[in-house]
Design a protein around this motif. Structure first.
Motif, short mmCIF file in Angstrom:
data_model
loop_
_atom_site.label_atom_id
_atom_site.label_comp_id
_atom_site.label_asym_id
_atom_site.label_seq_id
_atom_site.Cartn_x
_atom_site.Cartn_y
_atom_site.Cartn_z
N TYR A 1 -25.42 21.97 -24.59
CA TYR A 1 -24.47 21.29 -25.10
C TYR A 1 -24.17 21.62 -26.51
O TYR A 1 -25.10 22.40 -27.01
N ASP A 2 -22.98 21.82 -27.02
CA ASP A 2 -22.57 22.16 -28.27
C ASP A 2 -22.35 20.87 -29.17
O ASP A 2 -21.40 20.18 -28.86
N PRO A 3 -23.45 20.62 -30.03
CA PRO A 3 -23.50 19.35 -30.91
C PRO A 3 -22.25 19.23 -31.63
O PRO A 3 -21.75 18.27 -31.97
N ASP A 4 -21.50 20.60 -31.77
CA ASP A 4 -20.41 20.49 -32.99
C ASP A 4 -19.19 19.68 -32.18
O ASP A 4 -18.02 19.45 -32.82
N ARG A 5 -19.12 19.72 -31.00
CA ARG A 5 -18.05 19.28 -30.31
C ARG A 5 -18.09 17.87 -30.01
O ARG A 5 -17.16 16.78 -29.78
N PHE A 6 -19.35 17.06 -30.42
CA PHE A 6 -19.60 15.64 -30.11
C PHE A 6 -19.05 14.81 -31.29
O PHE A 6 -19.15 15.20 -32.35
N VAL A 7 -18.55 13.72 -30.86
CA VAL A 7 -18.12 12.60 -31.49
C VAL A 7 -19.12 11.45 -31.69
O VAL A 7 -19.51 11.16 -30.55
N ALA A 8 -19.62 11.34 -32.93
CA ALA A 8 -20.49 10.29 -32.92
C ALA A 8 -20.20 9.10 -33.70
O ALA A 8 -19.43 9.30 -34.67
N GLY B 1 -20.66 16.86 -34.64
CA GLY B 1 -19.37 17.50 -35.34
C GLY B 1 -18.75 16.69 -35.97
O GLY B 1 -17.90 17.06 -36.96
N GLU B 2 -18.49 15.46 -35.59
CA GLU B 2 -17.41 14.62 -36.29
C GLU B 2 -18.03 13.01 -36.37
O GLU B 2 -18.62 12.82 -35.00
N SER B 3 -18.16 12.38 -36.98
CA SER B 3 -18.86 11.06 -37.26
C SER B 3 -18.08 9.93 -37.65
O SER B 3 -17.27 10.14 -38.74
N TYR B 4 -18.37 8.91 -37.34
CA TYR B 4 -17.39 7.44 -37.66
C TYR B 4 -18.74 6.43 -37.65
O TYR B 4 -19.40 6.23 -36.94
N ALA B 5 -18.27 5.54 -38.72
CA ALA B 5 -19.13 4.51 -38.95
C ALA B 5 -18.28 3.51 -38.82
O ALA B 5 -17.03 3.23 -39.56
N VAL B 6 -18.61 2.41 -38.04
CA VAL B 6 -17.76 1.03 -37.85
C VAL B 6 -17.62 0.25 -39.21
O VAL B 6 -18.76 0.49 -39.90
#
Length: 228
Positions: A163-170, A185-190
């Motif tokens: 998997y390419d970790p940079d493609r993942f949204v966390a 690659g992209e991250s969000y905190a609720v």
């Protein structure tokens, strides 16, 4: 195409009263990219969630202590050292808590979860003496090996399964999600996230719990378009 996801569960896919939000069952079963559940819960919980969603059982459990994908399970950390901490904690007057509920730790393979009502200062002191660390997830104190994290487990999973970790949204809500935020690659905190997670995320959402997570997922679906 929609991007692959690495999702925390508690506080992220749940309601404020700790129930799995029904929208999880509306949005995720048809997600056309890998979905990884990365949680502090014991191993069976994310496996069961993936199973009932009809998704591949690709999970990171126990704050990175367990990786399960494609039918293969890997363990990290030193559970004996974690239980040595718990035993000394009890000997010195501490209480793991949970009101007699044994299921909290019954299936836990690599760490020990201690109730938030416990003596945190004493627990951290004993953990340090044993070369272990304590992570506060907002739901429990987790005694674990210091080199184990959701992020390191996620990186291992990505490497092993190409998997390419940079493609993942966390998406997450707690300090134990910070390492995942750093690896994806992209991250969000609720909005209900603790200060450490909020500081580490690329974006802090205006809505909390599954309301915030759903807003991201629905936007990603819209951006992918009808031909996703």
């Amino acid at each position: 195409m929609v991007p692959p996801l690495v999702l925390d569960i508690d506080g992220t896919l749940t309601t404020p009263d700790h129930r799995v939000d029904r929208r999880v069952f509306e949005i995720l079963p048809n997600w056309e990219a890998p979905v990884v559940f990365a949680t502090g819960k014991a191993f069976p919980y994310p496996v069961a969630l993936a199973h009932f969603l009809g998704l591949p059982e690709t999970v990171i459990a126990e704050n990175g202590g367990v990786i399960h994908a494609d039918g293969v399970t890997e363990f990290a950390g030193d559970p004996d050292a974690c239980w040595a901490v718990a035993e000394e904690f009890i000997e010195r007057g501490g209480d793991l808590g949970w009101g007699g509920r044994t299921t909290v730790n019954r299936w836990r393979e690599t760490e020990v979860a201690v109730s938030m009502d416990a003596d945190e200062e004493l627990l951290r002191e004993i953990a340090a003496d044993h070369g272990q660390t304590v992570v506060d997830t907002g739901y429990a104190y987790h005694v674990k090996s210091p080199d184990v994290s959701k992020g390191s487990a996620f990186e291992t999973l990505c490497e092993e399964y190409r998997y390419d970790p940079d493609r993942f949204v966390a998406i997450g809500d707690s300090e134990n999600d910070v390492s995942t935020f750093e690896a994806a690659g992209e991250s969000y905190a609720v909005a209900n996230a603790d200060s450490v997670a909020r500081e580490a995320a690329d974006d802090v959402l205006s809505e909390g719990h599954m309301d915030g997570t759903a807003s991201v997922l629905e936007r990603l679906l819209t951006e992918a378009g009808p031909d996703r």
